[in-house]
Design a protein around this motif. Structure first.
Motif, PDB file in Angstrom:
ATOM      1  N   ILE A  36      38.818  51.457  30.630  1.00 54.04           N
ATOM      2  CA  ILE A  36      38.458  51.331  32.041  1.00 54.04           C
ATOM      3  C   ILE A  36      38.940  52.557  32.799  1.00 54.04           C
ATOM      4  N   GLY A  37      38.055  53.146  33.592  1.00 53.06           N
ATOM      5  CA  GLY A  37      38.432  54.225  34.494  1.00 53.06           C
ATOM      6  C   GLY A  37      38.476  53.687  35.910  1.00 53.06           C
ATOM      7  N   MET A  38      39.493  54.069  36.673  1.00 54.95           N
ATOM      8  CA  MET A  38      39.619  53.537  38.028  1.00 54.95           C
ATOM      9  C   MET A  38      40.480  54.435  38.898  1.00 54.95           C
ATOM     10  N   PRO A  39      40.394  54.264  40.237  1.00 60.40           N
ATOM     11  CA  PRO A  39      41.231  55.058  41.144  1.00 60.40           C
ATOM     12  C   PRO A  39      42.713  54.735  40.934  1.00 60.40           C
ATOM     13  N   PRO A  40      43.610  55.713  41.076  1.00 60.46           N
ATOM     14  CA  PRO A  40      45.049  55.475  40.860  1.00 60.46           C
ATOM     15  C   PRO A  40      45.613  54.359  41.730  1.00 60.46           C
ATOM     16  N   GLU A  41      45.151  54.270  42.968  1.00 63.41           N
ATOM     17  CA  GLU A  41      45.717  53.276  43.888  1.00 63.41           C
ATOM     18  C   GLU A  41      45.342  51.844  43.506  1.00 63.41           C
ATOM     19  N   ALA A  42      44.344  51.683  42.636  1.00 60.08           N
ATOM     20  CA  ALA A  42      43.906  50.342  42.238  1.00 60.08           C
ATOM     21  C   ALA A  42      44.411  49.947  40.858  1.00 60.08           C
ATOM     22  N   ALA A  43      45.250  50.785  40.256  1.00 64.65           N
ATOM     23  CA  ALA A  43      45.628  50.575  38.857  1.00 64.65           C
ATOM     24  C   ALA A  43      46.913  49.784  38.682  1.00 64.65           C
ATOM     25  N   THR A  44      47.216  48.866  39.586  1.00 68.12           N
ATOM     26  CA  THR A  44      48.380  47.994  39.392  1.00 68.12           C
ATOM     27  C   THR A  44      48.016  46.905  38.389  1.00 68.12           C
ATOM     28  N   GLN A  45      49.015  46.313  37.757  1.00 63.98           N
ATOM     29  CA  GLN A  45      48.779  45.245  36.784  1.00 63.98           C
ATOM     30  C   GLN A  45      47.964  44.105  37.401  1.00 63.98           C
ATOM     31  N   GLN A  46      48.311  43.752  38.623  1.00 60.12           N
ATOM     32  CA  GLN A  46      47.638  42.646  39.295  1.00 60.12           C
ATOM     33  C   GLN A  46      46.175  42.976  39.577  1.00 60.12           C
ATOM     34  N   CYS A  47      45.907  44.192  40.035  1.00 63.14           N
ATOM     35  CA  CYS A  47      44.534  44.596  40.332  1.00 63.14           C
ATOM     36  C   CYS A  47      43.694  44.687  39.053  1.00 63.14           C
ATOM     37  N   VAL A  48      44.279  45.210  37.987  1.00 61.37           N
ATOM     38  CA  VAL A  48      43.564  45.311  36.716  1.00 61.37           C
ATOM     39  C   VAL A  48      43.214  43.919  36.202  1.00 61.37           C
ATOM     40  N   ALA A  49      44.173  42.983  36.290  1.00 56.75           N
ATOM     41  CA  ALA A  49      43.937  41.611  35.825  1.00 56.75           C
ATOM     42  C   ALA A  49      42.788  40.970  36.593  1.00 56.75           C
ATOM     43  N   ARG A  50      42.782  41.147  37.923  1.00 58.91           N
ATOM     44  CA  ARG A  50      41.713  40.574  38.737  1.00 58.91           C
ATOM     45  C   ARG A  50      40.361  41.213  38.400  1.00 58.91           C
ATOM     46  N   LEU A  51      40.375  42.534  38.196  1.00 60.26           N
ATOM     47  CA  LEU A  51      39.146  43.250  37.882  1.00 60.26           C
ATOM     48  C   LEU A  51      38.545  42.755  36.574  1.00 60.26           C
ATOM     49  N   ILE A  52      39.366  42.633  35.546  1.00 55.61           N
ATOM     50  CA  ILE A  52      38.872  42.193  34.241  1.00 55.61           C
ATOM     51  C   ILE A  52      38.359  40.759  34.320  1.00 55.61           C
ATOM     52  N   ASP A  53      39.088  39.878  35.023  1.00 60.19           N
ATOM     53  CA  ASP A  53      38.634  38.490  35.152  1.00 60.19           C
ATOM     54  C   ASP A  53      37.299  38.413  35.878  1.00 60.19           C
ATOM     55  N   ARG A  54      37.130  39.229  36.909  1.00 57.11           N
ATOM     56  CA  ARG A  54      35.890  39.216  37.675  1.00 57.11           C
ATOM     57  C   ARG A  54      34.709  39.721  36.841  1.00 57.11           C
ATOM     58  N   GLU A  55      34.973  40.698  35.960  1.00 54.33           N
ATOM     59  CA  GLU A  55      33.912  41.325  35.182  1.00 54.33           C
ATOM     60  C   GLU A  55      33.847  40.823  33.738  1.00 54.33           C
ATOM     61  N   ARG A  56      34.553  39.739  33.430  1.00 56.23           N
ATOM     62  CA  ARG A  56      34.706  39.321  32.027  1.00 56.23           C
ATOM     63  C   ARG A  56      33.366  39.070  31.320  1.00 56.23           C
ATOM     64  N   GLU A  57      32.455  38.362  31.953  1.00 56.84           N
ATOM     65  CA  GLU A  57      31.162  38.096  31.311  1.00 56.84           C
ATOM     66  C   GLU A  57      30.395  39.394  31.046  1.00 56.84           C
ATOM     67  N   ARG A  58      30.437  40.302  32.010  1.00 58.75           N
ATOM     68  CA  ARG A  58      29.773  41.597  31.836  1.00 58.75           C
ATOM     69  C   ARG A  58      30.403  42.374  30.690  1.00 58.75           C
ATOM     70  N   LEU A  59      31.727  42.335  30.588  1.00 56.95           N
ATOM     71  CA  LEU A  59      32.418  43.074  29.536  1.00 56.95           C
ATOM     72  C   LEU A  59      32.104  42.493  28.164  1.00 56.95           C
ATOM     73  N   ARG A  60      31.977  41.169  28.081  1.00 55.02           N
ATOM     74  CA  ARG A  60      31.574  40.550  26.819  1.00 55.02           C
ATOM     75  C   ARG A  60      30.183  41.017  26.422  1.00 55.02           C
ATOM     76  N   SER A  61      29.302  41.079  27.410  1.00 53.18           N
ATOM     77  CA  SER A  61      27.937  41.509  27.142  1.00 53.18           C
ATOM     78  C   SER A  61      27.909  42.969  26.671  1.00 53.18           C
ATOM     79  N   LEU A  62      28.704  43.821  27.331  1.00 52.85           N
ATOM     80  CA  LEU A  62      28.774  45.227  26.929  1.00 52.85           C
ATOM     81  C   LEU A  62      29.283  45.366  25.514  1.00 52.85           C
TER      82      LEU A  62
END
Length: 240
Positions: A36-62
């Motif tokens: 995953i590539g992302m802006p530095p200010e969004a790369a906290t553990q909490q933000c990454v966890a939320r991002l992956i959960d939100r995109e989980r179905e898409r990531l499975r498809s990819l």
């Protein structure tokens, strides 16, 4: 650019790359790993966890897996090039995966009784074990086949090796050594020949020019384009 790791319950070790100036997150799978590539200010553990959960179905498809359920099952027979691997259960060693090579070309992978292949923590070591068995099979069946094709075409590579990539199925080194991924073992014979002939064509052309494709196409009897199309849509029976 900075690189971090994030451990996800489903996708395992995720590589996080941050770069100043990025506005949106990017996702890709490479060598069986989510990056995953992302802006530095969004790369906290909490933000990454939320991002992956939100995109989980898409990531499975990819990734090529449409649900959490693993595409493997006890009793399944995975056809490989020159051999086959059957998944079985065993109660002799409750915490071990047992390999069986005695009846080549019929291999067996025996799992502890009750192993839940829909659990990613169970699926991943089983998938890795299957790939290790394919690596063994590649040395026994794939490399000799590649040598025969090279001889038929009058080509003399410096050697043949087994690689471990899932996305990079083959490679021709500057020293003219042909590397074929163990994952090639899962392909049907005509797609196996496509990968081999592709790398053999690199002995003459170390690029993907029109001359390269014309040569590769001649090695494949005019079927390069149709085989490439089939390879792009191939459904892999084992994912890491």
């Amino acid at each position: 650019m900075a690189v971090y790791k994030y451990d996800d319950k489903e996708f395992g070790s995720v590589q996080i790359r941050t770069r100043v100036g990025m506005r949106n997150a990017t996702f890709r799978w490479s060598e069986g790993r989510l990056r995953i590539g992302m802006p530095p200010e969004a790369a906290t553990q909490q933000c990454v966890a939320r991002l992956i959960d939100r995109e989980r179905e898409r990531l499975r498809s990819l990734r090529g897996i449409s649900s959490v359920e693993a595409p493997l099952a006890v009793g399944q027979r995975i056809e490989c090039f020159g051999c086959a691997i059957t998944i079985r259960e065993q109660d002799r060693a409750p915490h071990l995966l047992l390999f069986g090579y005695d009846d080549d070309p019929e291999y067996t992978l025996s799992l502890p009784v009750g192993a839940d292949l829909t659990d990613r923590n169970v699926y991943r070591p089983v998938a890795n074990a299957l790939l290790k068995m394919m690596e063994h099979g590649a040395r026994e069946h794939l490399l000799p086949h590649a040598r025969r094709i090279a001889a038929r075409l009058g080509l003399k590579p410096a050697g043949f090796e087994v690689g471990r990539g899932m996305r990079k199925l083959g490679h021709c080194t500057t020293g003219k050594v042909i590397q074929l991924s163990r994952a090639v073992m899962m392909l049907p014979p005509d797609l196996v020949d496509l990968v081999i002939c592709h790398e053999l064509a690199h002995l003459t052309h170390m690029d993907h020019s029109s001359a390269f494709h014309a040569l590769c196409d001649s090695y494949l009897g005019g079927r390069e384009r149709s085989l490439e199309k089939r390879l792009r849509s191939f459904c892999w029976p084992v994912h890491r």
